[in-house]
Design a protein around this motif. Structure first.
Motif, PDB file in Angstrom:
ATOM      1  N   MET A   1       0.847  -1.206   0.000  1.00 47.63           N
ATOM      2  CA  MET A   1       0.000   0.000   0.000  1.00 47.63           C
ATOM      3  C   MET A   1       0.872   1.241   0.000  1.00 47.63           C
ATOM      4  SD  MET A   1      -2.861   1.189   2.788  1.00 47.63           S
ATOM      5  CE  MET A   1      -1.629   1.504   4.035  1.00 47.63           C
ATOM      6  N   ASN A   2       0.573   2.175  -0.826  1.00 51.49           N
ATOM      7  CA  ASN A   2       1.328   3.406  -0.926  1.00 51.49           C
ATOM      8  C   ASN A   2       0.460   4.563  -0.451  1.00 51.49           C
ATOM      9  OD1 ASN A   2       3.185   5.382  -1.656  1.00 51.49           O
ATOM     10  ND2 ASN A   2       2.251   5.610  -3.680  1.00 51.49           N
ATOM     11  N   THR A   3       0.864   5.220   0.644  1.00 51.72           N
ATOM     12  CA  THR A   3       0.095   6.344   1.173  1.00 51.72           C
ATOM     13  C   THR A   3       0.456   7.594   0.412  1.00 51.72           C
ATOM     14  OG1 THR A   3       0.039   5.370   3.371  1.00 51.72           O
ATOM     15  CG2 THR A   3      -0.414   7.729   3.213  1.00 51.72           C
ATOM     16  N   PHE A  17      -4.550   1.948  -2.547  1.00 53.02           N
ATOM     17  CA  PHE A  17      -4.580   0.532  -2.177  1.00 53.02           C
ATOM     18  C   PHE A  17      -4.874  -0.285  -3.425  1.00 53.02           C
ATOM     19  CE2 PHE A  17      -6.866  -3.272  -0.592  1.00 53.02           C
ATOM     20  CZ  PHE A  17      -5.855  -3.787   0.211  1.00 53.02           C
ATOM     21  N   GLN A  18      -3.908  -1.096  -3.809  1.00 56.70           N
ATOM     22  CA  GLN A  18      -4.029  -1.916  -5.020  1.00 56.70           C
ATOM     23  C   GLN A  18      -4.335  -1.036  -6.234  1.00 56.70           C
ATOM     24  OE1 GLN A  18      -6.901  -4.987  -4.096  1.00 56.70           O
ATOM     25  NE2 GLN A  18      -5.442  -6.128  -2.828  1.00 56.70           N
ATOM     26  N   HIS A  19      -3.627   0.094  -6.278  1.00 52.74           N
ATOM     27  CA  HIS A  19      -3.709   1.039  -7.399  1.00 52.74           C
ATOM     28  C   HIS A  19      -5.064   1.736  -7.501  1.00 52.74           C
ATOM     29  CE1 HIS A  19       0.100  -0.665  -8.577  1.00 52.74           C
ATOM     30  NE2 HIS A  19      -0.436  -1.870  -8.668  1.00 52.74           N
ATOM     31  N   ARG A  20      -5.853   1.689  -6.431  1.00 55.00           N
ATOM     32  CA  ARG A  20      -7.131   2.414  -6.385  1.00 55.00           C
ATOM     33  C   ARG A  20      -7.111   3.336  -5.176  1.00 55.00           C
ATOM     34  NH1 ARG A  20      -9.387   1.797 -11.171  1.00 55.00           N
ATOM     35  NH2 ARG A  20     -11.485   2.147 -10.336  1.00 55.00           N
ATOM     36  N   LEU A  21      -7.811   4.450  -5.264  1.00 54.71           N
ATOM     37  CA  LEU A  21      -7.814   5.434  -4.182  1.00 54.71           C
ATOM     38  C   LEU A  21      -8.910   5.148  -3.163  1.00 54.71           C
ATOM     39  CD1 LEU A  21      -7.254   8.724  -6.218  1.00 54.71           C
ATOM     40  CD2 LEU A  21      -5.577   7.467  -4.862  1.00 54.71           C
ATOM     41  N   ARG A  22      -8.587   5.403  -1.914  1.00 52.31           N
ATOM     42  CA  ARG A  22      -9.578   5.290  -0.852  1.00 52.31           C
ATOM     43  C   ARG A  22      -9.278   6.327   0.222  1.00 52.31           C
ATOM     44  NH1 ARG A  22      -7.956  -0.367   2.307  1.00 52.31           N
ATOM     45  NH2 ARG A  22      -6.039   0.404   3.327  1.00 52.31           N
ATOM     46  N   LYS A  34      -9.975   1.661  12.261  1.00 53.38           N
ATOM     47  CA  LYS A  34      -9.792   2.292  10.951  1.00 53.38           C
ATOM     48  C   LYS A  34     -10.976   1.948  10.053  1.00 53.38           C
ATOM     49  CE  LYS A  34      -4.763   2.517  10.863  1.00 53.38           C
ATOM     50  NZ  LYS A  34      -3.538   2.111  10.162  1.00 53.38           N
ATOM     51  N   ARG A  35     -11.458   2.954   9.379  1.00 55.27           N
ATOM     52  CA  ARG A  35     -12.535   2.733   8.418  1.00 55.27           C
ATOM     53  C   ARG A  35     -12.163   3.403   7.113  1.00 55.27           C
ATOM     54  NH1 ARG A  35     -18.043   4.535  11.168  1.00 55.27           N
ATOM     55  NH2 ARG A  35     -18.878   3.771   9.190  1.00 55.27           N
ATOM     56  N   TYR A  36     -12.518   2.753   6.033  1.00 49.56           N
ATOM     57  CA  TYR A  36     -12.128   3.250   4.727  1.00 49.56           C
ATOM     58  C   TYR A  36     -13.352   3.460   3.836  1.00 49.56           C
ATOM     59  CZ  TYR A  36      -7.550   1.628   6.235  1.00 49.56           C
ATOM     60  OH  TYR A  36      -6.397   1.438   6.931  1.00 49.56           O
ATOM     61  N   ILE A  37     -13.243   4.457   2.980  1.00 49.89           N
ATOM     62  CA  ILE A  37     -14.244   4.682   1.943  1.00 49.89           C
ATOM     63  C   ILE A  37     -13.552   4.478   0.609  1.00 49.89           C
ATOM     64  CG2 ILE A  37     -15.829   6.320   0.875  1.00 49.89           C
ATOM     65  CD1 ILE A  37     -16.054   7.752   3.511  1.00 49.89           C
ATOM     66  N   SER A  38     -13.940   3.452  -0.089  1.00 44.60           N
ATOM     67  CA  SER A  38     -13.358   3.203  -1.399  1.00 44.60           C
ATOM     68  C   SER A  38     -13.986   4.155  -2.407  1.00 44.60           C
ATOM     69  CB  SER A  38     -13.599   1.752  -1.822  1.00 44.60           C
ATOM     70  OG  SER A  38     -13.091   1.541  -3.121  1.00 44.60           O
ATOM     71  N   LEU A  39     -13.154   4.833  -3.186  1.00 45.50           N
ATOM     72  CA  LEU A  39     -13.653   5.826  -4.135  1.00 45.50           C
ATOM     73  C   LEU A  39     -13.830   5.267  -5.543  1.00 45.50           C
ATOM     74  CD1 LEU A  39     -11.533   8.917  -3.027  1.00 45.50           C
ATOM     75  CD2 LEU A  39     -13.843   8.276  -2.327  1.00 45.50           C
ATOM     76  N   ASN A  40     -13.377   4.045  -5.753  1.00 40.22           N
ATOM     77  CA  ASN A  40     -13.475   3.435  -7.082  1.00 40.22           C
ATOM     78  C   ASN A  40     -12.811   4.306  -8.141  1.00 40.22           C
ATOM     79  OD1 ASN A  40     -14.213   1.382  -8.854  1.00 40.22           O
ATOM     80  ND2 ASN A  40     -16.118   2.417  -9.428  1.00 40.22           N
ATOM     81  N   LEU A  41     -11.669   4.894  -7.764  1.00 43.40           N
ATOM     82  CA  LEU A  41     -10.922   5.752  -8.685  1.00 43.40           C
ATOM     83  C   LEU A  41      -9.520   5.187  -8.862  1.00 43.40           C
ATOM     84  CD1 LEU A  41     -11.822   9.312  -7.330  1.00 43.40           C
ATOM     85  CD2 LEU A  41     -12.762   8.198  -9.347  1.00 43.40           C
ATOM     86  N   ALA A  42      -9.021   5.218 -10.087  1.00 40.72           N
ATOM     87  CA  ALA A  42      -7.644   4.811 -10.338  1.00 40.72           C
ATOM     88  C   ALA A  42      -6.700   5.817  -9.692  1.00 40.72           C
ATOM     89  CB  ALA A  42      -7.386   4.735 -11.847  1.00 40.72           C
ATOM     90  N   ASN A  47      -7.181  12.113 -10.265  1.00 44.55           N
ATOM     91  CA  ASN A  47      -8.087  11.521  -9.281  1.00 44.55           C
ATOM     92  C   ASN A  47      -7.626  11.776  -7.849  1.00 44.55           C
ATOM     93  OD1 ASN A  47      -9.812  10.556 -11.248  1.00 44.55           O
ATOM     94  ND2 ASN A  47      -8.709   8.614 -11.453  1.00 44.55           N
ATOM     95  N   GLN A  48      -6.325  11.962  -7.657  1.00 47.57           N
ATOM     96  CA  GLN A  48      -5.839  12.352  -6.336  1.00 47.57           C
ATOM     97  C   GLN A  48      -6.424  13.705  -5.938  1.00 47.57           C
ATOM     98  OE1 GLN A  48      -1.544  12.188  -6.127  1.00 47.57           O
ATOM     99  NE2 GLN A  48      -1.508  10.155  -7.071  1.00 47.57           N
ATOM    100  N   GLN A  49      -6.562  14.591  -6.918  1.00 48.40           N
ATOM    101  CA  GLN A  49      -7.166  15.896  -6.647  1.00 48.40           C
ATOM    102  C   GLN A  49      -8.620  15.734  -6.219  1.00 48.40           C
ATOM    103  OE1 GLN A  49      -7.349  18.474 -10.031  1.00 48.40           O
ATOM    104  NE2 GLN A  49      -8.168  20.202  -8.876  1.00 48.40           N
ATOM    105  N   ILE A  50      -9.359  14.888  -6.906  1.00 42.98           N
ATOM    106  CA  ILE A  50     -10.757  14.644  -6.556  1.00 42.98           C
ATOM    107  C   ILE A  50     -10.847  14.041  -5.158  1.00 42.98           C
ATOM    108  CG2 ILE A  50     -12.781  13.241  -7.117  1.00 42.98           C
ATOM    109  CD1 ILE A  50     -12.080  13.512 -10.033  1.00 42.98           C
TER     110      ILE A  50
END
Length: 388
Positions: A1-3, A17-22, A34-42, A47-50
């Motif tokens: 995972m790359n933060t 996480f796995q090349h998708r943003l959350r 810890k809780r995560y919201i998956s954004l379904n964005l590459a 998309n990092q800006q979004i």
């Protein structure tokens, strides 16, 4: 995972996480887990800006008490869409570029920086030349409508915005590259010599605050412990102003500097976590400093109470203190213009003169060795010393 964006306490983190943003929610709204919201964005720059914008929206909801615990409000299908190269907007004006750049940077900026950028934004918005291909005309207009120093800052930020825009595919060139370096240095860059006090001057200043009792009006003896603390720690005034009793051990032998109170806008005080350089540091008190803190410490201090409140019981207004108390007492006493930051110059110069390694002093004062030697170490203080 790359933060991608490391989250401070209480903020929403953006992760890959796995090349998708959350998004990673802070513990205060996630029941300690810890809780995560998956954004379904590459994981792309666009998309990092979004994702950063969405994180900022959630943070605002947390602050205002409107956080949706069901998370339905933040689901990607409602508010987000995947950005592909074909969707990239074409930005052609400096105002559009500025709005996009600041919105992207906002979650990571401190209040004082945002306050400064709000001033620069006014110059950008009222510039008669808005098209990016009018770089030289924009430069000339800025120099005509504001000071050289502010024009230099605007051009520097516009250049940074263009570099960011080029990475995101929003603009295709940077007309401001290196332009700000062609303007004269800021006054503070040319006149940045340290202004430390001699040992004699320091004692005179502390004593003058202790003894200040005017015939009429408010005396400034209330600030004597605050001034002495600045001399004994070399901390930034904003750090001392924001210091709370929870930051000091019960026996007053150790201080943790992890935040400050800064002034923005028309004087509003805002607490900023971390130091100017986003660090936390522990400062061990010598006997004199420990005695000072024990002397002013309430019998049962509330952890959140300020160590150095104003006479009215609120936080010290730095600008008012500097213009009134400091200028009235100190400058006539030493026959030159100074600021409370001269206490920091004094502490640094004294400690190095006593043989403390510059690297250690830099750690104590949250600075680099280079900055210590360039901006704070006053050679005039060293010249007054005699060999042991």
């Amino acid at each position: 995972m790359n933060t991608i964006q490391k989250a401070n306490k209480g903020t929403v983190g953006v992760e890959s996480f796995q090349h998708r943003l959350r998004l990673r929610l802070p513990r205060q709204v996630s029941d300690g887990n810890k809780r995560y919201i998956s954004l379904n964005l590459a994981d792309t720059l666009e998309n990092q800006q979004i994702a950063a914008q969405k994180a900022h929206e959630i943070e605002l909801d947390i602050i205002s008490g409107e956080f949706d615990e069901t998370l339905a409000k933040y689901k990607p299908q409602r508010h987000l869409s995947v950005v592909t190269p074909g969707d990239r907007p074409n930005i052609s004006t400096i105002s559009e570029l500025w709005d996009n750049y600041i919105e992207y940077k906002r979650p990571s900026l401190k209040p004082r920086t945002l306050d400064k950028l709000a001033v620069l934004e006014k110059h950008i918005k009222r510039c008669p030349h808005q098209n990016l291909d009018e770089g030289m005309k924009i430069r000339l207009a800025l120099l005509q409508q504001t000071t050289t120093s502010q024009a230099k800052d605007v051009l520097m930020y516009l250049s940074a915005a263009c570099k960011w825009g080029m990475k995101c595919g929003l603009v295709h060139f940077n007309p401001f590259e290196g332009m700000y370096n062609q303007l004269p240095k800021h006054k503070w860059q040319d006149d940045s010599k340290p202004n430390a006090f001699s040992e004699e001057e320091k004692h005179k200043i502390i004593e003058a605050f202790k003894q200040h009792k005017p015939a009429k009006g408010l005396g400034y003896s209330h600030y004597a412990p605050f001034v002495e603390f600045l001399f004994l720690t070399g901390c930034r005034p904003s750090e001392a102003i924001g210091l709370q009793w929870k930051h000091i051990t019960p026996d007053c032998s150790r201080i943790t500097f992890d935040s400050s109170l800064v002034q923005v806008g028309n004087g509003e005080r805002v607490r900023v976590n971390g130091s100017k350089n986003n660090k936390q540091r522990v400062f061990n008190c010598n006997q004199q400093l420990q005695a000072l803190l024990l002397r002013i410490k309430p019998e049962n201090p509330e952890p959140e109470f300020l160590v150095f409140p104003s006479p009215e019981g609120i936080s010290i207004h730095y600008r008012n203190f500097s213009r009134r108390a400091w200028d009235k007492i100190v400058d006539p006493l030493v026959n030159r213009q100074t600021t409370p930051y001269s206490c920091r110059d004094t502490f640094i110069s004294e400690q190095i003169a006593k043989g403390v390694p510059t690297a250690v002093v830099a750690k104590w004062c949250d600075n680099s060795v280079e900055m210590i030697e360039q901006k704070y170490l006053d050679s005039q203080v060293l010249e007054q010393l005699k060999p042991l």
